[in-house]
Design a protein around this motif. Structure first.
Motif, PDB file in Angstrom:
ATOM      1  N   VAL A  56     -32.838  -1.222   5.332  1.00 19.86           N
ATOM      2  CA  VAL A  56     -32.301  -2.340   4.550  1.00 19.86           C
ATOM      3  C   VAL A  56     -31.806  -1.853   3.188  1.00 19.86           C
ATOM      4  O   VAL A  56     -30.725  -2.222   2.727  1.00 19.86           O
ATOM      5  CB  VAL A  56     -33.378  -3.440   4.386  1.00 19.86           C
ATOM      6  N   ASN A  57     -32.601  -0.990   2.524  1.00 19.54           N
ATOM      7  CA  ASN A  57     -32.199  -0.477   1.212  1.00 19.54           C
ATOM      8  C   ASN A  57     -30.925   0.354   1.306  1.00 19.54           C
ATOM      9  O   ASN A  57     -30.045   0.260   0.446  1.00 19.54           O
ATOM     10  CB  ASN A  57     -33.319   0.372   0.608  1.00 19.54           C
ATOM     11  N   ARG A  58     -30.813   1.176   2.370  1.00 20.03           N
ATOM     12  CA  ARG A  58     -29.604   1.985   2.527  1.00 20.03           C
ATOM     13  C   ARG A  58     -28.386   1.111   2.763  1.00 20.03           C
ATOM     14  O   ARG A  58     -27.302   1.357   2.235  1.00 20.03           O
ATOM     15  CB  ARG A  58     -29.788   2.990   3.666  1.00 20.03           C
ATOM     16  N   ALA A  85     -41.595 -10.643   7.173  1.00 24.13           N
ATOM     17  CA  ALA A  85     -40.482 -10.615   6.229  1.00 24.13           C
ATOM     18  C   ALA A  85     -39.923 -12.010   5.981  1.00 24.13           C
ATOM     19  O   ALA A  85     -39.540 -12.352   4.856  1.00 24.13           O
ATOM     20  CB  ALA A  85     -39.381  -9.687   6.751  1.00 24.13           C
ATOM     21  N   LEU A  86     -39.893 -12.844   7.035  1.00 21.32           N
ATOM     22  CA  LEU A  86     -39.312 -14.174   6.919  1.00 21.32           C
ATOM     23  C   LEU A  86     -40.238 -15.176   6.237  1.00 21.32           C
ATOM     24  O   LEU A  86     -39.804 -16.282   5.908  1.00 21.32           O
ATOM     25  CB  LEU A  86     -38.923 -14.705   8.304  1.00 21.32           C
ATOM     26  N   LEU A  87     -41.495 -14.810   6.015  1.00 20.21           N
ATOM     27  CA  LEU A  87     -42.405 -15.726   5.322  1.00 20.21           C
ATOM     28  C   LEU A  87     -41.967 -15.979   3.882  1.00 20.21           C
ATOM     29  O   LEU A  87     -42.276 -17.021   3.307  1.00 20.21           O
ATOM     30  CB  LEU A  87     -43.833 -15.167   5.339  1.00 20.21           C
ATOM     31  N   GLY A  88     -41.265 -14.994   3.306  1.00 16.64           N
ATOM     32  CA  GLY A  88     -40.781 -15.167   1.931  1.00 16.64           C
ATOM     33  C   GLY A  88     -41.832 -14.959   0.865  1.00 16.64           C
ATOM     34  O   GLY A  88     -41.688 -15.454  -0.253  1.00 16.64           O
ATOM     35  N   TYR A 124     -43.605   1.071  10.541  1.00 14.87           N
ATOM     36  CA  TYR A 124     -42.385   0.402  10.992  1.00 14.87           C
ATOM     37  C   TYR A 124     -41.723  -0.347   9.839  1.00 14.87           C
ATOM     38  O   TYR A 124     -40.496  -0.327   9.678  1.00 14.87           O
ATOM     39  CB  TYR A 124     -42.699  -0.560  12.135  1.00 14.87           C
ATOM     40  N   LEU A 125     -42.551  -1.025   9.005  1.00 14.96           N
ATOM     41  CA  LEU A 125     -42.007  -1.752   7.861  1.00 14.96           C
ATOM     42  C   LEU A 125     -41.353  -0.801   6.852  1.00 14.96           C
ATOM     43  O   LEU A 125     -40.306  -1.131   6.278  1.00 14.96           O
ATOM     44  CB  LEU A 125     -43.112  -2.562   7.190  1.00 14.96           C
ATOM     45  N   ARG A 126     -41.956   0.390   6.645  1.00 14.88           N
ATOM     46  CA  ARG A 126     -41.335   1.365   5.734  1.00 14.88           C
ATOM     47  C   ARG A 126     -39.979   1.806   6.268  1.00 14.88           C
ATOM     48  O   ARG A 126     -39.005   1.896   5.522  1.00 14.88           O
ATOM     49  CB  ARG A 126     -42.257   2.576   5.548  1.00 14.88           C
ATOM     50  N   ALA A 127     -39.912   2.067   7.568  1.00 17.05           N
ATOM     51  CA  ALA A 127     -38.648   2.474   8.161  1.00 17.05           C
ATOM     52  C   ALA A 127     -37.613   1.353   8.078  1.00 17.05           C
ATOM     53  O   ALA A 127     -36.442   1.594   7.757  1.00 17.05           O
ATOM     54  CB  ALA A 127     -38.863   2.890   9.627  1.00 17.05           C
ATOM     55  N   ALA A 150     -28.043  -2.008   1.758  1.00 21.94           N
ATOM     56  CA  ALA A 150     -27.727  -2.693   0.511  1.00 21.94           C
ATOM     57  C   ALA A 150     -27.044  -1.742  -0.473  1.00 21.94           C
ATOM     58  O   ALA A 150     -26.106  -2.133  -1.176  1.00 21.94           O
ATOM     59  CB  ALA A 150     -29.007  -3.268  -0.105  1.00 21.94           C
ATOM     60  N   GLY A 151     -27.513  -0.468  -0.513  1.00 26.45           N
ATOM     61  CA  GLY A 151     -26.888   0.512  -1.396  1.00 26.45           C
ATOM     62  C   GLY A 151     -25.463   0.806  -0.995  1.00 26.45           C
ATOM     63  O   GLY A 151     -24.577   0.935  -1.840  1.00 26.45           O
ATOM     64  N   ALA A 152     -25.221   0.917   0.317  1.00 26.61           N
ATOM     65  CA  ALA A 152     -23.863   1.178   0.794  1.00 26.61           C
ATOM     66  C   ALA A 152     -22.933   0.025   0.440  1.00 26.61           C
ATOM     67  O   ALA A 152     -21.783   0.228   0.042  1.00 26.61           O
ATOM     68  CB  ALA A 152     -23.877   1.401   2.307  1.00 26.61           C
ATOM     69  N   ALA A 153     -23.449  -1.208   0.564  1.00 27.77           N
ATOM     70  CA  ALA A 153     -22.624  -2.373   0.228  1.00 27.77           C
ATOM     71  C   ALA A 153     -22.291  -2.383  -1.258  1.00 27.77           C
ATOM     72  O   ALA A 153     -21.168  -2.708  -1.663  1.00 27.77           O
ATOM     73  CB  ALA A 153     -23.357  -3.651   0.620  1.00 27.77           C
ATOM     74  N   ALA A 154     -23.278  -1.996  -2.104  1.00 24.80           N
ATOM     75  CA  ALA A 154     -23.033  -1.966  -3.544  1.00 24.80           C
ATOM     76  C   ALA A 154     -21.999  -0.902  -3.890  1.00 24.80           C
ATOM     77  O   ALA A 154     -21.135  -1.106  -4.747  1.00 24.80           O
ATOM     78  CB  ALA A 154     -24.341  -1.703  -4.289  1.00 24.80           C
ATOM     79  N   ASP A 155     -22.064   0.267  -3.222  1.00 26.56           N
ATOM     80  CA  ASP A 155     -21.092   1.332  -3.470  1.00 26.56           C
ATOM     81  C   ASP A 155     -19.692   0.884  -3.107  1.00 26.56           C
ATOM     82  O   ASP A 155     -18.718   1.190  -3.801  1.00 26.56           O
ATOM     83  CB  ASP A 155     -21.473   2.582  -2.678  1.00 26.56           C
ATOM     84  N   GLU A 156     -19.557   0.149  -2.005  1.00 27.16           N
ATOM     85  CA  GLU A 156     -18.247  -0.349  -1.582  1.00 27.16           C
ATOM     86  C   GLU A 156     -17.662  -1.303  -2.599  1.00 27.16           C
ATOM     87  O   GLU A 156     -16.485  -1.300  -2.904  1.00 27.16           O
ATOM     88  CB  GLU A 156     -18.345  -1.018  -0.214  1.00 27.16           C
TER      89      GLU A 156
END
Length: 330
Positions: free
Chosen positions: A314-316, A289-292, A306-309, A318-324
């Protein structure tokens, strides 16, 4: 500056190259006689520079270590390289080096010409070092002792703690230090086990040279870096991973930090294949992930899962932060 002073500085610059200089070669370089070279060498000694001479028809001179450290002469590129290296050292994993690096950098920048100070400042502003975080640190004195034993081809004793916690005393013939990512490794021939071994320097304590010199042994690999990489890849690892990274191999290898992180082989100009034997799936997922860059995991399937999980979390988040943020909007 007088002609004599300028010649002394040029002579000192030549002597700081780690080799022995015949008097006739120095005279030729500086366009003077060998007698003038002998007088200039005497002047440097009076200024505190320990210049050693060897006997013979030609005679030779070399600059050795002394009781005190006299000023060094650096060209522009050397001064910039050292300053940038000192700036970066605070983010490395050598214990206690941050403060020493700051002190040394302050002294160096004080005497840098303005044109070089701007170059160093520009590089410092444009770059950021990734903090070492919870990675193990290495005692710089241990590195110094080990490096000296390697240079002197001298046997070394130390205490060692294995990954499982077992402790032992070791007697080795040190071959090379290998820096890989956030870790340092010592490649050495273990005299008690009569075989080559790799030691993590952060698990090593109380190193001291025995004073016993040994002839060099032939390492069963092209070089120490290749040996570390081969052993790391050949060990019984919990996971063996293969991924394609969509970026040039040179760029990916530089970001991974060294041979212990695995083998990077080019596929084409814009992609490469990374083979790794990581300690954990978590470690490998974070490194990818950090390779960019975009990447595709080929094996193991557990890593893809593991990456899917991880991506879902991460998506959840980010979504929660956007809702806030939407909820807080007037």
């Amino acid at each position: 500056m007088s002609e004599t002073s300028a010649r002394l500085l040029n002579l000192l610059s030549l002597l700081q190259t780690p080799r022995e200089w015949p008097g006739s070669e120095l005279a030729g370089r500086l366009a003077v006689t060998t007698r003038t070279i002998r007088r200039d060498i005497d002047r440097l000694r009076e200024l505190g520079y320990p210049v050693h001479a060897t006997m013979g028809a030609e005679g030779g001179y070399r600059l050795a270590a002394g009781a005190a450290m006299p000023p060094l002469l650096l060209d522009d590129d050397e001064a910039v390289a050292i300053a940038v290296g000192l700036r970066s050292a605070a983010g490395q994993t050598v214990e206690g080096i941050e403060e020493a690096s700051v002190r040394a950098l302050a002294k160096l920048e004080q005497v840098l010409p303005s044109r070089l100070r701007r170059r160093v400042g520009t590089l410092g502003t444009a770059t950021v070092s990734l903090p070492s975080g919870d990675h193990p640190t290495v005692d710089p004195e241990h590195l110094t002792v080990i490096a000296a034993a390697i240079t002197n081809q001298e046997r070394l004793r130390f205490r060692y703690r294995a990954g499982a916690g077992a402790r032992s005393k070791r007697l080795v013939e040190p071959h090379r230090l290998v820096a890989s990512g956030r870790r340092w490794y010592l490649v050495a021939y273990d005299n008690d086990r009569e075989d080559w071994r790799i030691f993590r320097v952060d698990r090593l304590s109380e190193p001291f040279p025995t004073g016993v010199r040994t002839p060099p042994r032939t390492l069963p690999a092209a070089d120490a870096g290749a040996y570390v990489r081969e052993r790391m890849q050949g060990r019984a690892a919990a996971h063996r991973a293969v991924a394609t990274v969509y970026a040039p191999a040179v760029e990916v290898a530089a970001k991974l930090g060294g041979p212990a992180a695995g083998e990077v082989e080019p596929v084409d100009e814009a992609s490469c294949r990374w083979h790794s034997t990581p300690d954990s799936l978590e470690w490998l997922a974070v490194r990818l992930a950090l390779l960019g860059h975009e990447f595709t995991v080929h094996e193991p399937p557990e890593l893809a899962a593991y990456l899917r999980a991880m991506g879902g979390r991460v998506n959840r988040a980010a979504g929660a932060a956007a809702d806030e943020e939407e909820g807080a909007a007037p």
